[in-house]
Every structure is written in structure tokens, then in C-alpha cells.
Design a protein around this motif. Sequence first.
Motif, PDB file in Angstrom:
ATOM      1  N   ILE A 133       0.733  -1.103   0.056  1.00  0.00           N
ATOM      2  CA  ILE A 133       0.085   0.030  -0.058  1.00  0.00           C
ATOM      3  C   ILE A 133       0.764   1.104   0.172  1.00  0.00           C
ATOM      4  N   PRO A 134       0.960   1.912  -1.142  1.00  0.00           N
ATOM      5  CA  PRO A 134       2.029   3.311  -1.056  1.00  0.00           C
ATOM      6  C   PRO A 134       1.536   3.952  -0.116  1.00  0.00           C
ATOM      7  N   LYS A 135       2.752   4.590   0.510  1.00  0.00           N
ATOM      8  CA  LYS A 135       2.795   5.619   1.616  1.00  0.00           C
ATOM      9  C   LYS A 135       3.162   6.820   1.146  1.00  0.00           C
ATOM     10  N   ILE A 136       2.348   7.950   1.226  1.00  0.00           N
ATOM     11  CA  ILE A 136       2.696   9.320   0.418  1.00  0.00           C
ATOM     12  C   ILE A 136       2.643  10.413   1.321  1.00  0.00           C
ATOM     13  N   SER A 137       3.722  11.260   1.394  1.00  0.00           N
ATOM     14  CA  SER A 137       3.901  12.408   2.384  1.00  0.00           C
ATOM     15  C   SER A 137       3.369  13.526   1.891  1.00  0.00           C
ATOM     16  N   LEU A 138       2.503  14.299   2.567  1.00  0.00           N
ATOM     17  CA  LEU A 138       2.115  15.551   2.037  1.00  0.00           C
ATOM     18  C   LEU A 138       2.952  16.725   2.535  1.00  0.00           C
ATOM     19  N   THR A 187       1.350  14.508  -6.843  1.00  0.00           N
ATOM     20  CA  THR A 187       0.308  14.310  -7.566  1.00  0.00           C
ATOM     21  C   THR A 187       0.790  13.165  -8.582  1.00  0.00           C
ATOM     22  N   ASP A 188       1.910  13.098  -8.945  1.00  0.00           N
ATOM     23  CA  ASP A 188       2.518  11.999  -9.663  1.00  0.00           C
ATOM     24  C   ASP A 188       2.199  10.594  -8.656  1.00  0.00           C
ATOM     25  N   GLN A 189       2.575  10.817  -7.437  1.00  0.00           N
ATOM     26  CA  GLN A 189       2.491   9.534  -6.610  1.00  0.00           C
ATOM     27  C   GLN A 189       1.203   9.304  -6.359  1.00  0.00           C
ATOM     28  N   LEU A 190       0.273  10.134  -6.118  1.00  0.00           N
ATOM     29  CA  LEU A 190      -1.373   9.904  -5.791  1.00  0.00           C
ATOM     30  C   LEU A 190      -1.973   9.090  -7.013  1.00  0.00           C
ATOM     31  N   TRP A 191      -1.479   9.761  -8.265  1.00  0.00           N
ATOM     32  CA  TRP A 191      -2.069   9.158  -9.667  1.00  0.00           C
ATOM     33  C   TRP A 191      -1.608   7.705  -9.649  1.00  0.00           C
ATOM     34  N   ALA A 192      -0.231   7.533  -9.502  1.00  0.00           N
ATOM     35  CA  ALA A 192       0.418   6.202  -9.536  1.00  0.00           C
ATOM     36  C   ALA A 192      -0.595   4.987  -8.734  1.00  0.00           C
ATOM     37  N   ALA A 193      -0.643   5.406  -7.354  1.00  0.00           N
ATOM     38  CA  ALA A 193      -1.417   4.719  -6.343  1.00  0.00           C
ATOM     39  C   ALA A 193      -2.899   4.669  -6.763  1.00  0.00           C
ATOM     40  N   CYS A 215      -5.287  17.353  -6.538  1.00  0.00           N
ATOM     41  CA  CYS A 215      -4.161  16.803  -7.675  1.00  0.00           C
ATOM     42  C   CYS A 215      -4.729  15.661  -8.808  1.00  0.00           C
ATOM     43  N   PHE A 216      -5.981  15.083  -8.262  1.00  0.00           N
ATOM     44  CA  PHE A 216      -6.556  14.393  -9.226  1.00  0.00           C
ATOM     45  C   PHE A 216      -7.503  15.110 -10.318  1.00  0.00           C
ATOM     46  N   ALA A 217      -7.818  16.494  -9.769  1.00  0.00           N
ATOM     47  CA  ALA A 217      -8.544  17.548 -10.877  1.00  0.00           C
ATOM     48  C   ALA A 217      -7.390  17.860 -11.725  1.00  0.00           C
ATOM     49  N   ASP A 218      -5.987  18.213 -11.448  1.00  0.00           N
ATOM     50  CA  ASP A 218      -5.221  18.466 -12.140  1.00  0.00           C
ATOM     51  C   ASP A 218      -4.944  17.512 -13.392  1.00  0.00           C
ATOM     52  N   ARG A 219      -4.684  16.121 -13.110  1.00  0.00           N
ATOM     53  CA  ARG A 219      -4.594  15.241 -14.140  1.00  0.00           C
ATOM     54  C   ARG A 219      -5.763  14.940 -14.882  1.00  0.00           C
TER      55      ARG A 219
END
Length: 337
Positions: free
Chosen positions: A31-36, A47-53, A163-167
Amino acid sequence: MTQATYALDELNKEARMGQLGVEKVADGDAIPKISLRDFDARRAEITDQLWAAATEVGFFQLVDHGLPQEQIDEAFAWSARFFDLPREVKEKTPLRKADNVGWEFSSQVRPSVGVPDQKESYQITKPRMDGLWPAEEDLPGFRAFMDGFETRCWEVAMQVLSCFADRLGFERDFFAAAHDPSSPEYQSTLRLVHYFPLTEEQVAAPGLWRAGAHTDFDCLTLLFQREGQHGLQVCPGRDLDAPEWTPVPPGDDAITCNIGDMLMRWSDDQLLSNFHRVRSPLPGEYTGARYSIPFFAQANRDVVIRTPQGKYEPITAHDYLWQRITANYGTRREPTA
């Protein structure tokens, strides 16, 4: 696709997920762990990390998210105080299904397993809470705290959704406007959940689930878990025939997030809303009470869901949620405003 065909298809999907399946060994990297941390400076990287996950797993965990640990701990303390109230006090705030508000006790039956989840919960959807907050004399300070905590959850959810809105090619504040908390059509929900402690006999009995396999109907779920209270699992890939279940580790410092069906549709199925469940403990595991707090970000009732690539016909968030509910539960009564 007709509503009847859609309903049957969705019901069949979920009903097939009731099997035990294969449980994978816990993997800290599954489960990817992403720091904000430093969000504005690192927006592109995050954004790249969230999109990939979101496109590969559908689940991820946020750290350095800005919510003080003291506030999260206090939310769990308030949750325990609420569920510790005498039953006759909680019954003053009964579940109003049409508005998804109030207290329910062991009443949610998933099509995947056909038996009630072993839990009680309390739903907070701000514009629809008339008469469903605990009286101040029964639980002084509860409403004020939960009102503020819900707002903080909304802020984190909108940060991720921006971030998803951007992509997806939307304006950066697109989802914040679609989840406007000042609107009477607001329908995002904060839920307090208490899974009951289990006896040795219950642990040994087959067919008992704390929460049967399901997908969430919303855009994005933020889930707070407690260290040591395991059981949450995800099935990446929506494999209906040979599901493999991956543990989602609980931790006090991380917010577990998952994509919901609404956002999957809104993204033309690029972002994945995957099945997940809370299994009962196995012999030798912790069998005490399990608490969790999810926040469901779902667009306001009057918002129209139009997909960037036009894969689906436009539909209001109200009608979409009602379509998903009727597909799973065969509800016939139209929700009230």
C-alpha cells in the motif's frame, strides 16, 4: 445499459466477493505511503505519486497530512464515549437511511456475505442532522468537536482531490466546488465505527465478518485506524474469480485513503475503486473492540458528473448514489431531501 441490467451486474460483482480467497502475507510496500509534507512546493511530485497509487492499487496512505495527532486521538476518544452511552440514549438518534445520518446497530448487510456486519456506527452528514445529534446533556462537547473534525477531514480530502483534478484536466478547485460544505445539498459523511469484541467461539465460527467485501460509493474515503487493530484488506484488480486480499496496515500516524465508485466513473475508470473488507480476527490475533473513523467525500446532490472523455452519460451525484444503492440493496424508497 438499463437500470435493471446495471443493478444485476453490480449485485453479481459484489455477491461473488464473499469467498475467503487468498490472503497475502503483509508487505509494507503493498500500500503506497505518500507524504504531503511541503505540499505546495512538492505538488507535482505528490500528484504523480497519488495518480500512480490510485490507478494501480486504488488505496494509499497519507503521512505528514497536517492533522495533529492529538486531534485524531481525541476523535477516537469521543467515538468511544459515544458508543459507551447506554443503548436507550443512542436510540434517541436512530439511523435515517434516506439521509445517511444517525446511529445503526448491526444492520448493514453486504451482498458479498449476506449477514450483518459485526459493528455499530454513527453517521454525520452536516445539513441533515436535525434531531440526530446526541443531546448536550448526554454527551457535552461532542457536536462541537465533531463539527470541527469533519471540516479538517474535508480539507485534506480536497487537497488530494485537487491533485486528481489537475491530472483529469479540471480546474484545480473543481472538486472543492463539487463538495461545497456551505450548500444544503452537501452529502459528504463522517462515520464513527465500533466493531464489537469477539469471543473465542465467534472467532472459530465460519462466516462471521466485521465488514463484508464492498466498494465505497463516494469519490474519496479517508480512514483513520488505530495501531494494532488489524483486519482491513483490499483486493487490487477487482478479480472476482480468484481474489487475493492484501492487508492494509493500521497506524496512528497515517490516513488510509481509497478511491470510490463515484470518482472511478468521473475519471472514465482511470482511477480504481477496489473491493475491500474487514475480516474477523483469526485464532491468536487481537479480538478486542476495533474502532475506525472514515470520512466519505461524495459530491453534493445537485452536482452533475460529466466525465472528461465522455465514457458515461452525465448524471447527478444524487441519482448516481441512488443507482448504486438500489443496485446493491434493492431499495425502492426514494431518498428525501
